[in-house]
Design an enzyme around this catalytic site. Structure first.
Site, PDB file in Angstrom:
ATOM      1  N   HIS A 131       0.840  -1.191   0.000  1.00 47.36           N
ATOM      2  CA  HIS A 131       0.000   0.000   0.000  1.00 47.36           C
ATOM      3  C   HIS A 131       0.879   1.245   0.000  1.00 47.36           C
ATOM      4  O   HIS A 131       1.805   1.374   0.815  1.00 47.36           O
ATOM      5  CB  HIS A 131      -0.926  -0.003   1.216  1.00 47.36           C
ATOM      6  CG  HIS A 131      -2.026  -1.013   1.105  1.00 47.36           C
ATOM      7  ND1 HIS A 131      -1.777  -2.359   1.050  1.00 47.36           N
ATOM      8  CD2 HIS A 131      -3.367  -0.874   1.022  1.00 47.36           C
ATOM      9  CE1 HIS A 131      -2.932  -3.010   0.952  1.00 47.36           C
ATOM     10  NE2 HIS A 131      -3.907  -2.141   0.930  1.00 47.36           N
ATOM     11  N   LYS A 557     -13.642   5.351   5.799  1.00 50.62           N
ATOM     12  CA  LYS A 557     -14.049   6.276   4.739  1.00 50.62           C
ATOM     13  C   LYS A 557     -15.560   6.222   4.543  1.00 50.62           C
ATOM     14  O   LYS A 557     -16.187   7.223   4.203  1.00 50.62           O
ATOM     15  CB  LYS A 557     -13.325   5.937   3.436  1.00 50.62           C
ATOM     16  CG  LYS A 557     -13.602   6.909   2.290  1.00 50.62           C
ATOM     17  CD  LYS A 557     -12.557   6.774   1.199  1.00 50.62           C
ATOM     18  CE  LYS A 557     -12.721   5.503   0.422  1.00 50.62           C
ATOM     19  NZ  LYS A 557     -13.914   5.532  -0.462  1.00 50.62           N
TER      20      LYS A 557
END
Length: 890
Positions: A131, A557
């Site tokens: 990531h 999120k």
């Protein structure tokens, strides 16, 4: 820059002085004075020195070239300050080691037998991922690590290195190299680059550190512990949203890992051969060792009385042949003897154990225990011939399309996507009972389907080559149904990794990843349905456990920090009875990021805060980006962090629940109410406010972050500017750069204000580890955020009415969160109860503010159309520098 320092940290003072000397030597006195002036005025403002706020910091007088040099200077100071803090152990909790955990358990009446029973089936795996949150080039990290090694020599009061260099001069040389090393990547990282970066940590840190940790734990336990700590990786196997991960990249990742671990074993066996000079003129040896020595083919007269060396010659020859067989390359130091390769790591271990038993046969002398041979045996148990278990991952939507195409091409079902869930499950179960493959060499499949088939076939080939332990997990992103998991079994079946029959078997476990709030709420029902399928239950029973992955980033999120935290905990708790009903062990895989907005924070505290009964001695946790370098950049830090993970897992698994059931129920009800309020506030701002998407993209450097070239994955899952499609990493990263850090706190203030019983919240903060960890992590975010600096970023938004309306809500939300947290924790300022962390953050803030202000000016010029390449470079440098100073910005 001699005054770049903090009063209570001699390392920072020392390294800051050397950095100042380097800048003066290579940048000149004028540059040094300008940087020092900006630094000193910023520090004075941060300290509240009278009149400091009216002093011109001089940023607007920097030329573009000076801006680049200034940004590099502040970035390097932050990097060196990080190094100094890591050495001081600022981020590590006290008593986070195995000996302390065992003493704590003993004090609570939990004895040695219970500990060993848990460890017999325990599994703890840090899983490295690619990531993209590590902004620094590997070259920069390497120089920093060399400085750390030199500082360790300095701790020993040595004046010279083993090469005869003065230590202070050697450190200064490394800092000079940092100053003259290019900070930014010129080319976007590819999967092969990410494989090599991960390999450097696995080979240089994990390989030597894990056996050393086991030796420490064996002493603490008073007996040899099972090998429960392993290494994992996603790099080369994680295809979710990354079209560049293919069968070829999987093959590369496994081949490079095998080459690394076999090279390590060859070096260790060679060293043992040099060390074990034991002669039969002085000792008698076991018949087993003599047989091993005689079978080696080593007939050298000079070693005729040295059976250990002859046995190790044979072991080395077989290992050398194994290296050639698995890598296609001769060993770095080829063996002079011909030999057959080892078929499995277990064969290699068995021969090493013969040597170990022979050494121990004559009693309890110093040769009877541990040492280099013991560490090598432990390494073989832990790393096999594959080094780290590689996970496969793909999105459920891809599987649906691929399986649909296979079923259509095979004449089974023309419109799989049109079926409801019950029909899909019935069809897939029927196909999984048939030994007939679906694929045909004569069918013309789409590129997507051909790619996915190539992946599972490569996994099967890897099993044959390296052993089954090289790939054991297949993670399904956005898993929302039982059919999402059955589709994986169908693909595995095409490669021979799922074998149908009366007693079916699967060499790779299908694992759901529950990411959104709705997915977490639906997880128990899906797992109940999954485990109720007889074939699945049979396979899981043989394994003894089933893994479930829970995602921190996307749930945050989707629903905000507080709701994400609570739903992850509730989801874990709700899964527990499902597994108990199935009489099966539950293994949770925590998909955590570096930033609090992506599940970051202390791993030790996070594991201890897990609901009772959900850890069960088995846990996997993702490690990514800047966290990998921070935790595992040196062997010393790796030992500390791995031991903290292991000791926390032990405590979380065995310690009794300290909360009374009535209190737990009260706290959960309160958290439900808080979560509902926070969720509404967060969703109302982020997803229901007109123009918020525009505000976000103009007030943060989200567009410019793409220029950092820090990973192989695209920033969005789809070609869309919707927040729903944006990956969590750039979402969190962007807010951090603008010092708003919205994902780490927004909505919590509204929840605090709406909750009337503040006394209950204070009780929760003092008695409930989950709430404590939640507040502690959020407090760090609030301390690093700055609404005054954020106001400057907000000025970049073209529609002033829009920016005023949205930022007004953000600012009032921040204040409510700040005030509520202080009230609940009974503090007069942030981090009052965490003085070490407060000092750390206060050191950084004066160095971040000028970087933010420079970044804003450069963004203005860039967005106005100025095309001087130094402007673009300055923006990227500032992003790099701010991320370095904040440490866990992504």
């Amino acid at each position: 820059m001699a005054s770049l320092a903090i009063a209570n940290n001699a390392d920072v003072r020392f390294l800051g002085k050397l950095l100042g000397d380097v800048i003066r030597a290579y940048g000149g006195e004028e540059l040094f004075k300008r940087i020092e002036y900006i630094r000193s005025t910023s520090v004075d403002r941060a300290r509240g020195v009278a009149g400091a706020g009216t002093i011109d910091p001089g940023l607007d007088r920097l030329t573009l070239d000076e801006t680049l040099d200034f940004t590099r200077g502040f970035m390097l100071f932050s990097m060196l300050a990080n190094l100094a803090e890591d050495r001081q152990g600022v981020a590590i909790e006290g008593d986070a080691d195995m000996a302390s955990a065992l003493a704590r358990l003993e004090g609570e009446g939990i004895g040695h037998e219970a500990v060993m029973q848990l460890l017999d089936h325990a599994l703890i795996v840090p899983v490295l991922t690619a990531h993209p949150t590590e902004v620094r080039r590997k070259s920069m990290i390497d120089h920093k690590n060399r400085i750390a090694e030199l500082m360790q020599l300095k701790d020993l009061d040595l004046e010279e290195t083993t090469d005869g260099d003065k230590i202070d001069e050697a450190i200064s040389r490394q800092i000079a190299l940092l100053w003259q090393t290019r900070v930014l990547r010129r080319e976007k990282l590819g999967v092969a680059d990410e494989v090599e970066t991960a390999l450097s940590y696995l080979r240089d840190v994990f390989l030597p550190v894990m056996p050393a940790l086991y030796a420490r734990w064996d002493r603490a336990l008073g007996e040899r512990a099972p090998s429960f700590l392993r290494a994992g990786s996603w790099i080369g196997g994680d295809r979710d949203g990354n079209p560049f991960v293919t069968a070829e990249s999987m093959r590369l990742a496994l081949a490079r890992a095998s080459e690394a671990v076999l090279g390590y074993y060859l070096g260790a066996v060679h060293a043992l051969g040099a060390e074990l000079s034991i002669s039969t003129e002085h000792v008698k040896v076991s018949a087993e060792l003599l047989a091993l020595a005689d079978a080696s083919g080593d007939g050298a007269k000079s070693r005729s009385d040295e059976p250990y060396r002859r046995a190790l010659s044979g072991i080395y020859a077989r290992l050398s042949a194994t290296h050639l067989a698995l890598t296609g390359k001769p060993a770095p130091r080829p063996a002079p003897l011909a030999a057959e390769p080892y078929a499995t790591p277990a064969e290699f271990r068995e021969e090493l154990v013969v040597v170990a038993h022979a050494l121990a046969e004559k009693g309890d002398g110093p040769l009877a225990t541990g040492g280099a041979l013991g560490r090598l045996i432990r390494a073989v148990e832990t790393f096999g011939f594959h080094l780290a278990t590689l996970d496969m991952r793909q999105n459920s939507a891809v599987h649906e399309r691929v399986v649909g195409e296979l079923l259509k091409a095979g004449g089974v079902c023309a419109e799989y996507a049109a079926l409801d869930e019950d029909a899909r499950v019935a069809l897939l179960r029927k196909e999984l009972e048939s030994p007939r493959p679906l694929t045909s060499p004569y069918a013309d499949y789409s590129e997507e389907t051909a790619t996915e088939l190539a992946i599972v076939r490569e996994a099967a080939a890897s099993h044959r080559k390296y052993g089954r332990a090289c790939i054991t997990h297949y993670i399904v992103s956005m898993a929302q149904s039982v059919s999402d998991l059955l589709e994986v079994h169908l693909l595995l079946k095409e490669a021979g990794l799922y074998i149908p029959g009366d007693e079916p078997s699967a060499d790779v476990m299908a694992i759901p990843l529950f990411e959104t709030i709705a997915d977490l709420e639906g997880a128990p029902a899906i797992m109940e349905g999954w485990l109720s399928i007889p074939q699945v239950a049979h396979i899981a029973a043989g394994r003894g456990h089933q893994e479930v992955m829970i995602g921190y980033s996307d749930s945050n999120k989707d629903g905000g920090y507080l709701t994400s935290t609570w739903q992850l905990s509730r989801g874990s708790t709700a899964l527990k009875p499902v597994f108990e009903q199935a009489n099966l062990g539950m293994q949770l895989f925590h998909g955590r990021g570096g930033a609090v907005g992506r599940g970051g924070g202390s791993s030790f505290a996070a594991i201890l805060a897990q609901p009772k009964g959900t850890v069960q001695g088995r846990i996997r946790i993702t490690e990514q980006g800047e966290v990998i370098a921070a935790k595992y950049g040196t062997r010393e830090s790796a030992m500390t962090n791995l031991e903290a993970m292991a000791s926390a897992t032990l405590l979380a698994s065995l310690e009794p629940e300290k909360l009374a059931p009535a209190d737990a129920a009260r706290f959960a009800a309160a958290m439900d109410q808080l979560s509902d309020s926070a969720f509404k506030a967060y969703r109302g701002l982020v997803y229901e406010t007109e123009g918020f998407r525009t505000f976000f993209r103009q007030a943060t450097p989200i567009a410019e972050i793409a220029g950092l070239k820090i990973g192989s994955r695209p920033a969005s899952r789809k070609k869309s500017d919707a927040i729903e499609d944006l990956r969590a990493i750039p979402w969190v990263f962007s807010w951090a750069q603008a010092r708003i850090m919205l994902p780490g706190w927004y909505g919590v203030g509204a929840a605090f204000e709406a909750f009337e019983d503040k006394g209950l919240l204070r009780e929760m903060a003092s008695a409930w580890p989950l709430f404590q960890a939640t507040l502690d992590n959020m407090e760090q975010v609030l301390a690093k955020s700055d609404m005054e600096i954020a106001q400057h970023y907000v000025a970049l938004v073209e529609d002033k009415g829009l920016s005023d309306a949205i930022f007004g809500r953000i600012r009032s939300g921040w204040q409510a969160t700040h005030d509520g947290l202080l009230q609940i924790t009974r503090q007069t300022r942030l981090l009052e109860k965490h003085p070490g962390l407060e000092t750390s953050i206060r050191l950084r803030l004066p160095y971040i503010e000028p970087l933010n202000l420079l970044q804003i000016e450069l963004l203005k010029r860039h967005r106005a159309g100025e095309d001087d390449p130094r402007i673009g470079e300055g923006i990227l440098l500032s992003i790099n520098a701010i991320a370095t100073a904040l440490r866990n910005s992504g």
